[in-house]
Design a protein around this motif. Structure first.
Motif, mmCIF file in Angstrom:
data_model
loop_
_atom_site.group_PDB
_atom_site.id
_atom_site.type_symbol
_atom_site.label_atom_id
_atom_site.label_comp_id
_atom_site.label_asym_id
_atom_site.label_seq_id
_atom_site.Cartn_x
_atom_site.Cartn_y
_atom_site.Cartn_z
ATOM 1 N N ARG A 1 96.145 16.003 50.902
ATOM 2 C CA ARG A 1 95.688 17.339 51.286
ATOM 3 C C ARG A 1 94.690 17.164 52.404
ATOM 4 N NH1 ARG A 1 95.782 22.572 49.269
ATOM 5 N NH2 ARG A 1 97.834 21.844 48.622
ATOM 6 N N GLY A 2 94.937 17.829 53.532
ATOM 7 C CA GLY A 2 94.119 17.644 54.718
ATOM 8 C C GLY A 2 94.734 16.577 55.612
ATOM 9 N N PRO A 3 94.157 16.331 56.817
ATOM 10 C CA PRO A 3 92.861 16.832 57.263
ATOM 11 C C PRO A 3 92.890 18.215 57.888
ATOM 12 C CG PRO A 3 93.747 15.369 58.915
ATOM 13 C CD PRO A 3 94.740 15.379 57.761
ATOM 14 N N GLY A 4 94.045 18.902 57.849
ATOM 15 C CA GLY A 4 94.077 20.256 58.386
ATOM 16 C C GLY A 4 93.218 21.203 57.566
ATOM 17 N N ARG A 5 93.172 22.445 57.993
ATOM 18 C CA ARG A 5 92.313 23.427 57.342
ATOM 19 C C ARG A 5 92.883 23.826 55.980
ATOM 20 N NH1 ARG A 5 91.579 29.497 59.029
ATOM 21 N NH2 ARG A 5 89.855 30.070 57.686
ATOM 22 N N TRP A 6 92.045 23.804 54.960
ATOM 23 C CA TRP A 6 92.430 24.291 53.639
ATOM 24 C C TRP A 6 91.192 24.749 52.911
ATOM 25 C CZ3 TRP A 6 91.087 21.311 49.107
ATOM 26 C CH2 TRP A 6 90.533 20.046 49.390
ATOM 27 N N GLU A 7 91.347 25.692 51.998
ATOM 28 C CA GLU A 7 90.203 26.244 51.281
ATOM 29 C C GLU A 7 89.992 25.480 49.989
ATOM 30 O OE1 GLU A 7 88.137 30.510 50.344
ATOM 31 O OE2 GLU A 7 90.311 30.451 50.582
ATOM 32 N N VAL A 8 88.781 25.063 49.776
ATOM 33 C CA VAL A 8 88.452 24.194 48.645
ATOM 34 C C VAL A 8 88.065 25.028 47.425
ATOM 35 C CG1 VAL A 8 86.970 22.327 47.844
ATOM 36 C CG2 VAL A 8 87.638 22.441 50.255
ATOM 37 N N PRO A 9 88.750 24.831 46.296
ATOM 38 C CA PRO A 9 88.335 25.493 45.063
ATOM 39 C C PRO A 9 87.201 24.730 44.402
ATOM 40 C CG PRO A 9 90.274 24.172 44.634
ATOM 41 C CD PRO A 9 89.971 24.031 46.107
ATOM 42 N N ALA A 10 86.691 25.252 43.303
ATOM 43 C CA ALA A 10 85.566 24.607 42.635
ATOM 44 C C ALA A 10 85.959 23.310 41.949
ATOM 45 C CB ALA A 10 84.956 25.563 41.606
ATOM 46 N N GLN A 11 87.259 23.139 41.660
ATOM 47 C CA GLN A 11 87.717 21.943 40.954
ATOM 48 C C GLN A 11 88.994 21.414 41.595
ATOM 49 O OE1 GLN A 11 88.891 22.591 36.890
ATOM 50 N NE2 GLN A 11 88.745 20.427 36.341
ATOM 51 N N VAL A 12 89.009 20.120 41.844
ATOM 52 C CA VAL A 12 90.193 19.437 42.365
ATOM 53 C C VAL A 12 90.509 18.273 41.434
ATOM 54 C CG1 VAL A 12 91.246 18.218 44.307
ATOM 55 C CG2 VAL A 12 89.573 20.040 44.742
ATOM 56 N N ILE A 13 91.782 18.156 41.064
ATOM 57 C CA ILE A 13 92.212 17.069 40.187
ATOM 58 C C ILE A 13 93.208 16.203 40.952
ATOM 59 C CG2 ILE A 13 93.292 16.473 37.983
ATOM 60 C CD1 ILE A 13 92.566 19.366 37.069
ATOM 61 N N ALA A 14 92.912 14.932 41.096
ATOM 62 C CA ALA A 14 93.776 14.011 41.847
ATOM 63 C C ALA A 14 94.223 12.881 40.928
ATOM 64 C CB ALA A 14 93.031 13.454 43.051
ATOM 65 N N ARG A 15 95.541 12.750 40.763
ATOM 66 C CA ARG A 15 96.112 11.689 39.928
ATOM 67 C C ARG A 15 96.943 10.772 40.815
ATOM 68 N NH1 ARG A 15 95.241 13.256 34.687
ATOM 69 N NH2 ARG A 15 94.889 15.488 34.349
ATOM 70 N N GLY A 16 96.548 9.500 40.867
ATOM 71 C CA GLY A 16 97.148 8.570 41.819
ATOM 72 C C GLY A 16 98.629 8.334 41.638
ATOM 73 N N GLY A 17 99.120 8.340 40.408
ATOM 74 C CA GLY A 17 100.535 8.074 40.180
ATOM 75 C C GLY A 17 100.938 6.705 40.685
ATOM 76 N N LEU A 18 102.163 6.615 41.202
ATOM 77 C CA LEU A 18 102.689 5.340 41.689
ATOM 78 C C LEU A 18 102.415 5.107 43.169
ATOM 79 C CD1 LEU A 18 106.156 5.248 39.874
ATOM 80 C CD2 LEU A 18 104.099 3.940 39.298
ATOM 81 N N ALA A 19 102.171 6.175 43.935
ATOM 82 C CA ALA A 19 102.044 6.023 45.386
ATOM 83 C C ALA A 19 100.715 6.503 45.947
ATOM 84 C CB ALA A 19 103.203 6.743 46.097
ATOM 85 N N GLY A 20 99.848 7.071 45.135
ATOM 86 C CA GLY A 20 98.507 7.395 45.582
ATOM 87 C C GLY A 20 98.301 8.810 46.084
ATOM 88 N N VAL A 21 97.020 9.196 46.127
ATOM 89 C CA VAL A 21 96.602 10.514 46.601
ATOM 90 C C VAL A 21 95.504 10.331 47.638
ATOM 91 C CG1 VAL A 21 95.403 12.656 45.988
ATOM 92 C CG2 VAL A 21 97.194 11.771 44.495
ATOM 93 N N LYS A 22 95.586 11.113 48.727
ATOM 94 C CA LYS A 22 94.513 11.139 49.717
ATOM 95 C C LYS A 22 94.011 12.568 49.823
ATOM 96 C CE LYS A 22 93.256 9.940 54.479
ATOM 97 N NZ LYS A 22 93.745 9.411 55.780
ATOM 98 N N LEU A 23 92.719 12.735 49.606
ATOM 99 C CA LEU A 23 92.081 14.040 49.647
ATOM 100 C C LEU A 23 91.101 14.042 50.817
ATOM 101 C CD1 LEU A 23 91.851 16.719 48.060
ATOM 102 C CD2 LEU A 23 90.072 15.635 46.685
ATOM 103 N N ASP A 24 91.450 14.750 51.884
ATOM 104 C CA ASP A 24 90.681 14.698 53.126
ATOM 105 C C ASP A 24 90.005 16.047 53.368
ATOM 106 O OD1 ASP A 24 89.696 14.411 55.698
ATOM 107 O OD2 ASP A 24 91.425 13.262 56.393
ATOM 108 N N PHE A 25 88.678 16.044 53.316
ATOM 109 C CA PHE A 25 87.897 17.266 53.512
ATOM 110 C C PHE A 25 87.452 17.446 54.971
ATOM 111 C CE2 PHE A 25 87.351 16.321 49.012
ATOM 112 C CZ PHE A 25 87.361 17.574 48.403
#
Length: 202
Positions: free
Chosen positions: A89-113
């Motif tokens: 998610r990101g690095p483009g524009r997105w609205e951030v909620p109060a809670q973000v849950i990221a589960r890496g799984g088998l290939a990973g998650v990137k959270l770009d603010f």
């Protein structure tokens, strides 16, 4: 047109507005015109003022008589699952909620603010690194609190600076590093270059 500044829940009115702040007001004004709340002459006038606004107070004055958009605290949690192919998610524009849950799984998650729009003083990110990892990228001036994070086997690597600029959110990271660990950092050289070559629109 005489519009008084809207009351704010914080003291950011005198702070400098960003490109994304101006763009958010522009979108709100266009939506208001489409709904018949303001006419085209008013829209043109307010758009011109929005695009040249320097502070939050100047932007607030343009939307004080319009319904406020949904409060981010009311947005549902954002859940990202790495799965087999990974997700970001990101690095483009997105609205951030109060809670973000990221589960890496088998290939990973990137959270770009880097260009996220965040109107909350604090955001909780639950990071669970499984077979692959979770990477959290924060803009310069944003700070992270990782004291409640369980590093797990994979560990926790936090290279962000503690210097938090006024008006920026605190990203509170919780969860578990699992087998692969969690990384919290500012943009690297390549990411900064990419951001510089793709400036946000006014």
């Amino acid at each position: 047109m005489t519009v008084q500044p809207a009351p704010r829940d914080d003291d950011r009115g005198g702070l400098r507005a960003s490109h994304d702040d101006r763009e958010a007001v522009v979108e709100q004004l266009r939506d208001a015109a489409a709904e018949g709340r303001i006419d085209l002459d008013e829209l043109d006038e307010r758009l011109e003022r929005a695009l040249t606004a320097k502070t939050y107070a100047e932007l607030d004055a343009l939307t004080v008589d319009l319904p406020r958009p949904p409060v981010p605290a009311d947005l549902p949690p954002l859940e990202l699952k790495g799965g087999l192919h990974g997700v970001s998610r990101g690095p483009g524009r997105w609205e951030v909620p109060a809670q973000v849950i990221a589960r890496g799984g088998l290939a990973g998650v990137k959270l770009d603010f880097s260009r996220a729009e965040c109107r909350l003083p604090e955001v909780t990110v639950e990071a669970y690194r499984e077979a692959a990892g979770v990477t959290i990228v924060l803009p310069d001036g944003w700070a992270a609190d990782t004291t409640a994070m369980d590093p797990g086997i994979g560990g926790l690597k936090d290279t962000t600076t503690p210097d938090r600029l006024p008006g920026t959110p605190l990203i509170r990271v919780v969860g578990s590093g699992g087998m692969a660990g969690v990384v919290v950092r500012h943009p690297n050289r390549w990411e900064r270059r990419k951001l510089a070559s793709n400036p946000p629109r006014d």
